[in-house]
Enzyme design. Sequence first.
Site, PDB file in Angstrom:
ATOM      1  CG  HIS A  70      12.010  -0.903  -0.935  1.00 38.51           C
ATOM      2  ND1 HIS A  70      13.182  -0.999  -1.647  1.00 38.51           N
ATOM      3  CD2 HIS A  70      11.934   0.366  -0.470  1.00 38.51           C
ATOM      4  CE1 HIS A  70      13.793   0.169  -1.599  1.00 38.51           C
ATOM      5  NE2 HIS A  70      13.063   1.014  -0.901  1.00 38.51           N
ATOM      6  CG  ASP A 122       7.407   5.723   3.542  1.00 43.34           C
ATOM      7  OD1 ASP A 122       8.034   6.593   4.147  1.00 43.34           O
ATOM      8  OD2 ASP A 122       7.594   5.448   2.348  1.00 43.34           O
TER       9      ASP A 122
HETATM   10  N1  CMC Z   1       0.154  -3.647  -1.967  1.00 43.99           N
HETATM   11  C1  CMC Z   1      -0.323  -4.674  -2.715  1.00 43.99           C
HETATM   12  N2  CMC Z   1       0.346  -5.251  -3.737  1.00 43.99           N
HETATM   13  C2  CMC Z   1       1.567  -4.744  -4.002  1.00 43.99           C
HETATM   14  C3  CMC Z   1       2.143  -3.685  -3.256  1.00 43.99           C
HETATM   15  C4  CMC Z   1       1.373  -3.145  -2.213  1.00 43.99           C
HETATM   16  N3  CMC Z   1       1.869  -2.135  -1.481  1.00 43.99           N
HETATM   17  N4  CMC Z   1       3.359  -3.390  -3.756  1.00 43.99           N
HETATM   18  C5  CMC Z   1       3.569  -4.246  -4.789  1.00 43.99           C
HETATM   19  N5  CMC Z   1       2.494  -5.050  -4.928  1.00 43.99           N
HETATM   20  C6  CMC Z   1       2.352  -6.163  -5.899  1.00 43.99           C
HETATM   21  C7  CMC Z   1       2.095  -5.625  -7.283  1.00 43.99           C
HETATM   22  O1  CMC Z   1       0.714  -5.495  -7.537  1.00 43.99           O
HETATM   23  C8  CMC Z   1       2.751  -6.678  -8.139  1.00 43.99           C
HETATM   24  O2  CMC Z   1       1.886  -7.792  -8.161  1.00 43.99           O
HETATM   25  P1  CMC Z   1       1.775  -8.702  -9.511  1.00 43.99           P
HETATM   26  O3  CMC Z   1       3.143  -9.306  -9.678  1.00 43.99           O
HETATM   27  O4  CMC Z   1       0.713  -9.677  -9.217  1.00 43.99           O
HETATM   28  O5  CMC Z   1       1.438  -7.756 -10.622  1.00 43.99           O
HETATM   29  C9  CMC Z   1       3.982  -7.100  -7.329  1.00 43.99           C
HETATM   30  O6  CMC Z   1       3.629  -6.813  -5.966  1.00 43.99           O
HETATM   31  C10 CMC Z   1       5.259  -6.333  -7.692  1.00 43.99           C
HETATM   32  O7  CMC Z   1       4.967  -4.926  -7.633  1.00 43.99           O
HETATM   33  P2  CMC Z   1       5.702  -3.829  -8.498  1.00 43.99           P
HETATM   34  O8  CMC Z   1       4.839  -2.621  -8.560  1.00 43.99           O
HETATM   35  O9  CMC Z   1       6.150  -4.426  -9.787  1.00 43.99           O
HETATM   36  O10 CMC Z   1       6.997  -3.564  -7.614  1.00 43.99           O
HETATM   37  P3  CMC Z   1       7.980  -2.321  -7.736  1.00 43.99           P
HETATM   38  O11 CMC Z   1       9.296  -2.782  -7.250  1.00 43.99           O
HETATM   39  O12 CMC Z   1       7.928  -1.735  -9.094  1.00 43.99           O
HETATM   40  O13 CMC Z   1       7.344  -1.231  -6.724  1.00 43.99           O
HETATM   41  C11 CMC Z   1       6.802  -0.019  -4.775  1.00 43.99           C
HETATM   42  C12 CMC Z   1       7.802  -0.969  -5.444  1.00 43.99           C
HETATM   43  C13 CMC Z   1       7.404   0.472  -3.463  1.00 43.99           C
HETATM   44  C14 CMC Z   1       6.561   1.199  -5.676  1.00 43.99           C
HETATM   45  C15 CMC Z   1       5.474  -0.774  -4.520  1.00 43.99           C
HETATM   46  O14 CMC Z   1       5.699  -1.878  -3.675  1.00 43.99           O
HETATM   47  C16 CMC Z   1       4.391   0.130  -3.921  1.00 43.99           C
HETATM   48  O15 CMC Z   1       3.668   0.792  -4.670  1.00 43.99           O
HETATM   49  N6  CMC Z   1       4.248   0.174  -2.557  1.00 43.99           N
HETATM   50  C17 CMC Z   1       3.311   1.046  -1.900  1.00 43.99           C
HETATM   51  C18 CMC Z   1       3.892   2.444  -1.791  1.00 43.99           C
HETATM   52  C19 CMC Z   1       4.982   2.533  -0.764  1.00 43.99           C
HETATM   53  O16 CMC Z   1       4.857   2.070   0.367  1.00 43.99           O
HETATM   54  N7  CMC Z   1       6.081   3.219  -1.137  1.00 43.99           N
HETATM   55  C20 CMC Z   1       7.205   3.488  -0.225  1.00 43.99           C
HETATM   56  C21 CMC Z   1       8.463   2.796  -0.646  1.00 43.99           C
HETATM   57  S1  CMC Z   1       9.706   2.845   0.670  1.00 43.99           S
HETATM   58  C22 CMC Z   1      10.117   4.530   0.856  1.00 43.99           C
HETATM   59  C23 CMC Z   1      10.897   5.040  -0.304  1.00 43.99           C
HETATM   60  O17 CMC Z   1      12.091   4.700  -0.381  1.00 43.99           O
HETATM   61  O18 CMC Z   1      10.345   5.789  -1.097  1.00 43.99           O
END
Ligand code: CMC
Length: 427
Positions: A316, A373
Site C-alpha cells: 500500500h 483486498d
Molecule cells: N508484490 C511484490 N512486490 C511488491 C508488491 C507486491 N504486491 N507491491 C510492491 N512491491 C515492491 C515493488 O516491486 C517495489 O520493489 P523495489 O523497491 O525492489 O522496486 C517496492 O515493493 C515498492 O513498490 P511500489 O510499486 O513503488 O509501491 P507503490 O506505493 O507505488 O504501490 C501498490 C502500491 C498498492 C500499487 C503496490 O503495492 C501493488 O501493486 N500492490 C498489489 C495490488 C494491490 O493489492 N492493490 C490494492 C491496494 S489497497 C486497496 C486500494 O486502496 O486500492
Amino acid sequence: MAEKRFTIIDDTTGKRYSYPVIESTRGPNGVDMRTFYRDSGHFSFDPGFTSTASCRSEITFIDGEKGELLYRGIPIEKLATEHNYLETCYLLLTGSLPTRDALVDFDFELRHRSFIHEGLKNLFDAFPQDAHPMSTLSSAVAALSSFYYEHLTINKEAEYQEMARRIIAKIPTIAAFSYRHSRGIPFIYPDIGRSFTENFLYMLRAYPGGKMHITKKGENTIRPIEIEALDTIFTLHADHEQNASTTTVRSVASTGAHPYVAISAGISALWGRAHGGANESVIEQLKMIGNVKNVDKFIAKAKDPNDPFRLMGFGHRVYKNFDPRAQILKKYQDSLKEELDLDSNLMQIASRIEEIALSDDYFIQRKLYPNIDFYSGVILTALGIPRTMFTPIFVIGRTVGWISQWIEFKKDRDQKIVRPRQIYVGP
Ligand code: CMC
C-alpha cells in the site's frame, strides 16, 4: 505565535525561498509552495504525488505508520463494529453521526431514491452480453448525469445533499443491473421494504416477481450474517482520503463537470488492478496458485525483479505497518468461519502466503503487508458474490467517500483547475 516557515536553498545560486507551513490537526504539516515556480523558475517533480498534498481535508485521516484510519475523527474499528454503513455514510456526508430520527429519515430517503429512470435501463441493452459489470456501471453512472442535469450548477448545502443521496441510493441498483445484464437474466427492481445492504443482495439474488429462493432447511436466502458481513465491507471501503480514484474525482470536479461524470471517472480509475481491481485479482491469483504446495513458487516470482508478477492484495502506498481495514476483515473472517461457508482451500493458500510474506525479508524491507483486498475476496466468495462483482462492491462502498470529497472540493476556495506541469526532456 510566529508563523512557521520552511526554506528551500538553491545550491547553484545560493538563493533562499521561504514558504509558510500549513499546520495539520494530525499527521505531517504541509508547505504552501503555490508560488514556488513564480519565485524560483523551477517545478517540483513528484510523479505519483508521493510527497504532495493536493488539498486540505476534514473527511478522512490515515496514519500509515501506525495503521490508523479515521472517518471524521472516528476510528474505523469503532465504525465497523458499533455502527452500520448508513450511519457511516451520514457521518461522511454531514460530519456527524445521525441521531436515531435522522437515521430513520436518511434510510427512508435512500430506499425511495434507489430506483433508476426506466429510460436508463435501455442503456444496458447496448452492451455485449458478457460485458464486465464495471464497464456497464461506469457508463450508466455517466449516463445518469443526463437524467439529473440540474446537478451541474448546484452550490447550496441542500442541493449537494440531494445530489449525493441520489447517487448513493442508485449505485447498488445500477451495479445489480450491470451484473444481471452480464448473466442475461431479468433485472430485479429495488424493494423499499429492505435495508440498503439487504436490498443489494436481494437485487443480485431474487427471481423474477421478487421471489426469493428458500433452502431445503426453510431458510430465506438472505441471512442476517450475510447482510452484516457485506455491510461491514461497505463501511471499510467508504473513504480513503486522496487515493487514485478520489484524486480522479477531484480532478474532474476541478473542470466544472457534472458530479456524476466525476463519479463515473472515479469508477474507471478504481477498476485498475493496482487499486480496487485488486480484490478480483486476489481470488483469481489464489485460484491460479491452486494448492498450498505451490505458494513458495509464486512468492519467488513476486520477489524476482525480472518478473512483473506481484502478489495481489499486498502493499500500500500509505500503510507501512498494517492496513487496519485488513486487520478488521481478517478477525471478522475468522469469526465467520462457523457461519459462512468460507472456501477452506482458498483460506489455506491465503494464510500460507500471509505467513511467508510476513516473515520474509523482501516483504519486511519493503513494508508490504496484506491490504483490505487480500481478505475481502474470501468473504465475498462465501456470500456467493461472483468475482466480477467484487470491484462493483468496492464502488458501492466508496461512492459516499467520492461524493463527500467532491462536495468538499466545491466548497474549497483554494482549489483551481487541476493542471500539473512537466519537465520536458524531448527534442
Ligand atoms: N508484490 C511484490 N512486490 C511488491 C508488491 C507486491 N504486491 N507491491 C510492491 N512491491 C515492491 C515493488 O516491486 C517495489 O520493489 P523495489 O523497491 O525492489 O522496486 C517496492 O515493493 C515498492 O513498490 P511500489 O510499486 O513503488 O509501491 P507503490 O506505493 O507505488 O504501490 C501498490 C502500491 C498498492 C500499487 C503496490 O503495492 C501493488 O501493486 N500492490 C498489489 C495490488 C494491490 O493489492 N492493490 C490494492 C491496494 S489497497 C486497496 C486500494 O486502496 O486500492
